[in-house]
Design an enzyme around this catalytic site. Structure first.
Site, PDB file in Angstrom:
ATOM      1  N   CYS A  33      59.370  59.709  53.353  1.00  0.00           N
ATOM      2  CA  CYS A  33      59.229  59.239  54.733  1.00  0.00           C
ATOM      3  C   CYS A  33      57.789  59.296  55.211  1.00  0.00           C
ATOM      4  O   CYS A  33      56.953  59.994  54.653  1.00  0.00           O
ATOM      5  CB  CYS A  33      60.027  60.149  55.670  1.00  0.00           C
ATOM      6  SG  CYS A  33      61.793  59.910  55.614  1.00  0.00           S
ATOM      7  N   CYS A  64      62.470  55.655  52.575  1.00  0.00           N
ATOM      8  CA  CYS A  64      63.466  55.848  53.632  1.00  0.00           C
ATOM      9  C   CYS A  64      63.807  54.519  54.284  1.00  0.00           C
ATOM     10  O   CYS A  64      62.944  53.683  54.536  1.00  0.00           O
ATOM     11  CB  CYS A  64      62.877  56.797  54.671  1.00  0.00           C
ATOM     12  SG  CYS A  64      63.793  56.896  56.194  1.00  0.00           S
TER      13      CYS A  64
HETATM   14 ZN   LIG Z   1      62.044  58.149  57.107  1.00  0.00          ZN
END
Ligand SMILES: [Zn+2]
Length: 185
Positions: A33, A64
């Protein structure tokens, strides 16, 4: 690299100022992320930080779905494949839609909708298919009790489990075991 206190604070506060400075990967989910990602804060010991996103990809982490660290979105088909992998790896534990959407990094409603659109069934149905397939094998190949088998596939409510099994196969788990082990002999 292990996450520093400063980096952990940045992740905790979804601090956009750190985007493109570092990326963080979550070992338990194999997802990476941007610091600003709004997904649930992982445990500190599960985080690994990277200073290029390519290194995270190289180490096998997937971008992500929510914060899209590679800048392009994962296609729905790819995402559904990821969800299937998650289901196969986690069927043995109690797995709510909320938990699944956390692992797959997307909102519950988006996940359910996308999954249904691509796969034609709900993720819950897929999970049940996976579980009951394993249950069938265990009934025939082991001496575990129905309760033990149900718990082994993350279904603690045995009454519900038996009802579902009957829905699928027309027999209770015990009837199924008796019928099929007798005829095999
Ligand atoms: Zn993320």
């Amino acid at each position: 690299m292990t996450v520093t206190d400063t980096e952990y604070q940045a992740i905790k506060n979804n601090d956009k100022r750190y985007d493109n400075i570092f990326w963080y990967a979550v070992k338990s989910t194999k997802i990476f992320c941007r610091p600003s990602c709004l997904s649930r804060l992982p445990k500190k010991e599960n985080i690994k930080t990277y200073y290029t996103k390519e290194d995270a990809v190289h180490d096998g982490y997937r971008p992500c779905k929510r914060c899209q660290p590679l800048g392009k979105s994962v296609s729905d088909e790819e995402w559904v494949k990821e969800i299937d992998t998650i289901l196969l790896q986690n069927f043995w534990q109690r797995l709510t839609l909320e938990e699944l959407s956390y692992l797959a990094r997307g909102s519950e409603s988006h996940l359910r909708h996308t999954y249904k659109a691509v796969a034609g069934i709900t993720p819950q149905k897929r999970l049940m298919d996976i579980r009951l397939n394993i249950v069938k094998k265990k009934l025939l190949e082991t001496d575990f009790t129905v309760k033990e088998i149900a718990e082994g596939v993350g279904m603690e409510n045995v009454g519900y489990f038996i009802r579902k099994f009957r829905e699928y196969y027309g027999d209770s788990p015990l009837q199924f075991r008796l019928k099929n082990t007798n005829s095999a002999k």
